[in-house]
Design a protein around this motif. Structure first.
Motif, PDB file in Angstrom:
ATOM      1  N   PRO A 330      12.446   1.132 -17.115  1.00  0.00           N
ATOM      2  CA  PRO A 330      13.572   0.727 -16.256  1.00  0.00           C
ATOM      3  C   PRO A 330      14.362   1.884 -15.674  1.00  0.00           C
ATOM      4  O   PRO A 330      15.111   1.705 -14.716  1.00  0.00           O
ATOM      5  CB  PRO A 330      14.443  -0.105 -17.210  1.00  0.00           C
ATOM      6  CG  PRO A 330      14.090   0.383 -18.577  1.00  0.00           C
ATOM      7  CD  PRO A 330      12.634   0.755 -18.512  1.00  0.00           C
ATOM      8  N   ASN A 331      14.213   3.083 -16.234  1.00  0.00           N
ATOM      9  CA  ASN A 331      14.947   4.222 -15.682  1.00  0.00           C
ATOM     10  C   ASN A 331      14.263   4.813 -14.456  1.00  0.00           C
ATOM     11  O   ASN A 331      14.780   5.745 -13.847  1.00  0.00           O
ATOM     12  CB  ASN A 331      15.120   5.308 -16.747  1.00  0.00           C
ATOM     13  CG  ASN A 331      13.792   5.809 -17.274  1.00  0.00           C
ATOM     14  OD1 ASN A 331      12.828   5.051 -17.357  1.00  0.00           O
ATOM     15  ND2 ASN A 331      13.740   7.078 -17.637  1.00  0.00           N
ATOM     16  N   LEU A 332      13.093   4.287 -14.083  1.00  0.00           N
ATOM     17  CA  LEU A 332      12.380   4.748 -12.882  1.00  0.00           C
ATOM     18  C   LEU A 332      12.061   3.535 -12.010  1.00  0.00           C
ATOM     19  O   LEU A 332      10.938   3.015 -12.025  1.00  0.00           O
ATOM     20  CB  LEU A 332      11.093   5.484 -13.267  1.00  0.00           C
ATOM     21  CG  LEU A 332      11.264   6.777 -14.072  1.00  0.00           C
ATOM     22  CD1 LEU A 332       9.919   7.307 -14.529  1.00  0.00           C
ATOM     23  CD2 LEU A 332      11.987   7.830 -13.242  1.00  0.00           C
ATOM     24  N   PRO A 333      13.029   3.051 -11.242  1.00  0.00           N
ATOM     25  CA  PRO A 333      12.800   1.833 -10.441  1.00  0.00           C
ATOM     26  C   PRO A 333      11.674   1.977  -9.429  1.00  0.00           C
ATOM     27  O   PRO A 333      10.934   1.020  -9.190  1.00  0.00           O
ATOM     28  CB  PRO A 333      14.150   1.616  -9.743  1.00  0.00           C
ATOM     29  CG  PRO A 333      15.139   2.397 -10.539  1.00  0.00           C
ATOM     30  CD  PRO A 333      14.399   3.550 -11.103  1.00  0.00           C
ATOM     31  N   LEU A 334      11.532   3.157  -8.830  1.00  0.00           N
ATOM     32  CA  LEU A 334      10.479   3.342  -7.838  1.00  0.00           C
ATOM     33  C   LEU A 334       9.103   3.206  -8.471  1.00  0.00           C
ATOM     34  O   LEU A 334       8.191   2.603  -7.886  1.00  0.00           O
ATOM     35  CB  LEU A 334      10.629   4.713  -7.180  1.00  0.00           C
ATOM     36  CG  LEU A 334       9.600   5.053  -6.102  1.00  0.00           C
ATOM     37  CD1 LEU A 334       9.697   4.068  -4.949  1.00  0.00           C
ATOM     38  CD2 LEU A 334       9.792   6.469  -5.602  1.00  0.00           C
ATOM     39  N   LEU A 335       8.931   3.747  -9.675  1.00  0.00           N
ATOM     40  CA  LEU A 335       7.655   3.612 -10.375  1.00  0.00           C
ATOM     41  C   LEU A 335       7.390   2.157 -10.731  1.00  0.00           C
ATOM     42  O   LEU A 335       6.252   1.677 -10.628  1.00  0.00           O
ATOM     43  CB  LEU A 335       7.667   4.484 -11.631  1.00  0.00           C
ATOM     44  CG  LEU A 335       6.386   4.487 -12.470  1.00  0.00           C
ATOM     45  CD1 LEU A 335       5.210   4.997 -11.653  1.00  0.00           C
ATOM     46  CD2 LEU A 335       6.573   5.338 -13.723  1.00  0.00           C
ATOM     47  N   GLN A 336       8.425   1.432 -11.126  1.00  0.00           N
ATOM     48  CA  GLN A 336       8.257   0.022 -11.459  1.00  0.00           C
ATOM     49  C   GLN A 336       7.744  -0.786 -10.270  1.00  0.00           C
ATOM     50  O   GLN A 336       6.767  -1.533 -10.376  1.00  0.00           O
ATOM     51  CB  GLN A 336       9.598  -0.559 -11.929  1.00  0.00           C
ATOM     52  CG  GLN A 336       9.938  -0.270 -13.378  1.00  0.00           C
ATOM     53  CD  GLN A 336      11.193  -1.004 -13.802  1.00  0.00           C
ATOM     54  OE1 GLN A 336      12.243  -0.876 -13.177  1.00  0.00           O
ATOM     55  NE2 GLN A 336      11.101  -1.777 -14.857  1.00  0.00           N
ATOM     56  N   ILE A 337       8.404  -0.628  -9.140  1.00  0.00           N
ATOM     57  CA  ILE A 337       8.060  -1.461  -7.987  1.00  0.00           C
ATOM     58  C   ILE A 337       6.668  -1.119  -7.460  1.00  0.00           C
ATOM     59  O   ILE A 337       5.928  -1.999  -6.998  1.00  0.00           O
ATOM     60  CB  ILE A 337       9.142  -1.306  -6.891  1.00  0.00           C
ATOM     61  CG1 ILE A 337       9.026  -2.429  -5.862  1.00  0.00           C
ATOM     62  CG2 ILE A 337       9.070   0.043  -6.215  1.00  0.00           C
ATOM     63  CD1 ILE A 337      10.197  -2.465  -4.891  1.00  0.00           C
ATOM     64  N   ARG A 338       6.261   0.133  -7.565  1.00  0.00           N
ATOM     65  CA  ARG A 338       4.929   0.509  -7.086  1.00  0.00           C
ATOM     66  C   ARG A 338       3.838   0.003  -8.020  1.00  0.00           C
ATOM     67  O   ARG A 338       2.797  -0.491  -7.563  1.00  0.00           O
ATOM     68  CB  ARG A 338       4.844   2.030  -6.940  1.00  0.00           C
ATOM     69  CG  ARG A 338       5.643   2.570  -5.761  1.00  0.00           C
ATOM     70  CD  ARG A 338       5.432   4.054  -5.554  1.00  0.00           C
ATOM     71  NE  ARG A 338       6.073   4.523  -4.326  1.00  0.00           N
ATOM     72  CZ  ARG A 338       6.000   5.754  -3.865  1.00  0.00           C
ATOM     73  NH1 ARG A 338       5.317   6.670  -4.548  1.00  0.00           N
ATOM     74  NH2 ARG A 338       6.598   6.099  -2.742  1.00  0.00           N
ATOM     75  N   CYS A 339       4.061   0.111  -9.332  1.00  0.00           N
ATOM     76  CA  CYS A 339       3.055  -0.375 -10.281  1.00  0.00           C
ATOM     77  C   CYS A 339       2.883  -1.883 -10.169  1.00  0.00           C
ATOM     78  O   CYS A 339       1.755  -2.402 -10.217  1.00  0.00           O
ATOM     79  CB  CYS A 339       3.448   0.008 -11.706  1.00  0.00           C
ATOM     80  SG  CYS A 339       3.328   1.765 -12.062  1.00  0.00           S
ATOM     81  N   MET A 340       3.984  -2.606 -10.018  1.00  0.00           N
ATOM     82  CA  MET A 340       3.879  -4.060  -9.887  1.00  0.00           C
ATOM     83  C   MET A 340       3.176  -4.444  -8.591  1.00  0.00           C
ATOM     84  O   MET A 340       2.424  -5.428  -8.552  1.00  0.00           O
ATOM     85  CB  MET A 340       5.271  -4.687  -9.966  1.00  0.00           C
ATOM     86  CG  MET A 340       5.863  -4.669 -11.373  1.00  0.00           C
ATOM     87  SD  MET A 340       7.375  -5.637 -11.560  1.00  0.00           S
ATOM     88  CE  MET A 340       8.562  -4.553 -10.771  1.00  0.00           C
ATOM     89  N   GLN A 341       3.390  -3.678  -7.527  1.00  0.00           N
ATOM     90  CA  GLN A 341       2.697  -3.974  -6.273  1.00  0.00           C
ATOM     91  C   GLN A 341       1.194  -3.747  -6.399  1.00  0.00           C
ATOM     92  O   GLN A 341       0.394  -4.515  -5.858  1.00  0.00           O
ATOM     93  CB  GLN A 341       3.266  -3.100  -5.155  1.00  0.00           C
ATOM     94  CG  GLN A 341       2.698  -3.397  -3.777  1.00  0.00           C
ATOM     95  CD  GLN A 341       2.951  -4.825  -3.347  1.00  0.00           C
ATOM     96  OE1 GLN A 341       4.084  -5.300  -3.364  1.00  0.00           O
ATOM     97  NE2 GLN A 341       1.888  -5.527  -2.964  1.00  0.00           N
ATOM     98  N   VAL A 342       0.791  -2.709  -7.135  1.00  0.00           N
ATOM     99  CA  VAL A 342      -0.644  -2.477  -7.364  1.00  0.00           C
ATOM    100  C   VAL A 342      -1.245  -3.639  -8.146  1.00  0.00           C
ATOM    101  O   VAL A 342      -2.345  -4.122  -7.834  1.00  0.00           O
ATOM    102  CB  VAL A 342      -0.858  -1.142  -8.104  1.00  0.00           C
ATOM    103  CG1 VAL A 342      -2.334  -0.963  -8.462  1.00  0.00           C
ATOM    104  CG2 VAL A 342      -0.386   0.022  -7.256  1.00  0.00           C
ATOM    105  N   LEU A 343      -0.532  -4.117  -9.161  1.00  0.00           N
ATOM    106  CA  LEU A 343      -1.031  -5.252  -9.946  1.00  0.00           C
ATOM    107  C   LEU A 343      -1.125  -6.514  -9.098  1.00  0.00           C
ATOM    108  O   LEU A 343      -2.050  -7.321  -9.269  1.00  0.00           O
ATOM    109  CB  LEU A 343      -0.118  -5.485 -11.152  1.00  0.00           C
ATOM    110  CG  LEU A 343      -0.190  -4.424 -12.260  1.00  0.00           C
ATOM    111  CD1 LEU A 343       0.899  -4.654 -13.292  1.00  0.00           C
ATOM    112  CD2 LEU A 343      -1.565  -4.430 -12.920  1.00  0.00           C
TER     113      LEU A 343
END
Length: 441
Positions: A330-343
């Motif tokens: 949760p401390n890296l929102p950009l990484l979260q949104i990109r990983c979820m988009q790949v999934l």
């Protein structure tokens, strides 16, 4: 006496080898100690101790600055002097004054930019470096960019410095070009140069690390404006070779540039031909967070094709495990949104969707998205520490009132609340993709 391991400017312009002078003095004084700096090969200290660009004949590096705007007019007039020393002093003073926004705007209105553009091809390397630094600062203002780009010859001059000059000036010129390329209107004028993309791609192959990082940022912005030209210049293959570089900044920059190339249909075909989805797997385990963020951003485009989804299915267990674990940061929102988009992209494959449903649906539901109260005002870490302020990796961030005045009340405004709301929406979209069925119950 002149000493090669002391920070002395005089010994760099002395006609006699300073080691010979030091040895002669030591023998005359009958010193018994051993000085390793006077032997061959000498035990030199770090090279960065010695400035590579300096003004040996300038004792006072700044011009005499008067009070208020009268002094700024005098400095602007001194730039036209035939005395090289007066020009150097004036340039140092201008570089100091443009750091103050009020003085910078006044100097822009005095047509200062046109004069220093004429000084870009001066024979003195110090003048060329200072001119590039001044232009880099003035290019951060809208009025400055408009005046600079009204003289398209600056692009040709910058490319000449980047291609032919010494490394210090190449770095300053590269920084100026990168600052200009951040503006889309400037990109249009820069791309009118017939060889700018091709020349930058030549330089990223063998230049110094810091300069290559700047070139990659410039190429990313230029490729966003015109994808076709970069693809025709074999930018895809060159970026792929940079993935093997040891410096994480170069790897991250190459991935960001390739993300732009993969927006084109030809880029997607090349990504499938070179099997980028498999190539990027090992970068998801990197120790550098910037490399992971750039790799997931590139995978958002490489996993759009049917062929890439079939290839990803061959390593379904490993790939989904890595991506889901990265989503739980949760401390890296950009990484979260990109990983979820790949999934979400991978869930178009029935087998991967079934695997996500069986093994990872519960963990996806527990993904924590920070609230706006938890936002600490910082973005991802870089090699230089924390980049402060809200960094959403966009071209620019305007105030809400400015966006609504330009695009209306229904414009998608990016701020802390909307950015985090977008992450929650992507999370819900991922859960829908996991539970999606091709038939109705």
């Amino acid at each position: 006496m002149f000493c090669p391991h002391k920070n002395s400017y005089l010994q760099l312009v002395c006609a006699v080898n300073p080691r010979i002078i030091n040895k002669a003095v030591d023998q005359a004084m009958q010193r018994e100690h051993f000085d390793p700096h006077t032997e061959l090969p000498p035990a030199q200290r770090l090279e960065s101790m010695q400035p590579s660009l300096y003004a040996p004949h300038v004792d006072i590096t700044r011009a005499q600055l008067g009070f208020g705007r009268i002094g700024l007019r005098l400095i602007n007039r001194a730039l036209h002097s035939h005395d090289n020393l007066v020009q150097l002093q004036a340039l140092h003073s201008v570089l100091d004054q443009v750091q103050i926004s009020e003085n910078a705007m006044f100097l822009i209105n005095l047509q200062l930019i046109y004069r220093i553009i004429d000084l870009m091809l001066d024979q003195d390397p110090i003048i060329k470096e200072k001119v590039c630094l001044i232009l880099s600062r003035l290019a951060t203002y809208y009025q400055g960019r408009r005046r600079i780009m009204s003289r398209p010859v600056i692009v040709e001059n910058l490319m000449r410095l980047i291609m032919r000059d010494r490394k210090e000036i190449r770095y300053a010129a590269s920084y100026t070009l990168k600052t200009l390329a951040r503006d889309r209107c400037a990109c249009k004028i820069i791309m009118q140069n017939e060889q700018v993309v091709e020349d930058l791609l030549k330089m990223v192959k063998s230049d110094h690390t810091g300069i290559v990082v700047l070139h990659l940022a410039t190429l990313t912005n230029l490729a966003e404006w015109d994808l076709t030209r970069a693809l025709k210049a074999n930018a895809f293959q060159i970026m792929l070779t940079l993935f093997e570089n040891k410096d994480p900044r170069i790897v991250s920059g190459a991935m960001n540039c390739m993300s732009q190339l993969c927006k084109h249909d030809v880029g997607k075909v090349l990504a499938d031909d070179y099997d980028l989805t498999f190539v990027l797997r090992r970068f998801l385990k990197s120790s550098q967070i910037e490399v992971i963020i750039s790799a997931t951003g590139l995978m958002c485009y490489t996993t759009l094709t049917t062929r890439s989804k079939w290839r990803a299915k061959e390593s379904c267990n490993e790939l989904t495990k890595l991506l889901v674990n990265l989503c739980c940061t949760p401390n890296l929102p950009l990484l979260q949104i990109r990983c979820m988009q790949v999934l979400i992209n991978l869930c178009d494959s029935p087998d991967i969707r079934h695997h996500m449903k069986v093994y990872w649906e519960k963990k996806v539901k527990t993904i924590n998205v920070r609230t706006h109260e938890e936002w600490d005002g910082t973005s991802e870490t870089s090699s230089y520490g924390l980049e402060t302020a809200h960094n959403y990796r966009t071209m620019c961030i305007e105030k809400v009132e400015t966006i609504k005045n330009d695009f209306g009340d229904n414009a998608q405004v990016v701020n802390v609340h909307s950015y985090l709301r977008r992450i929650r929406e992507v999370k819900e979209h991922l859960l829908q993709a996991i539970n999606w069925k091709s038939y109705k119950n």
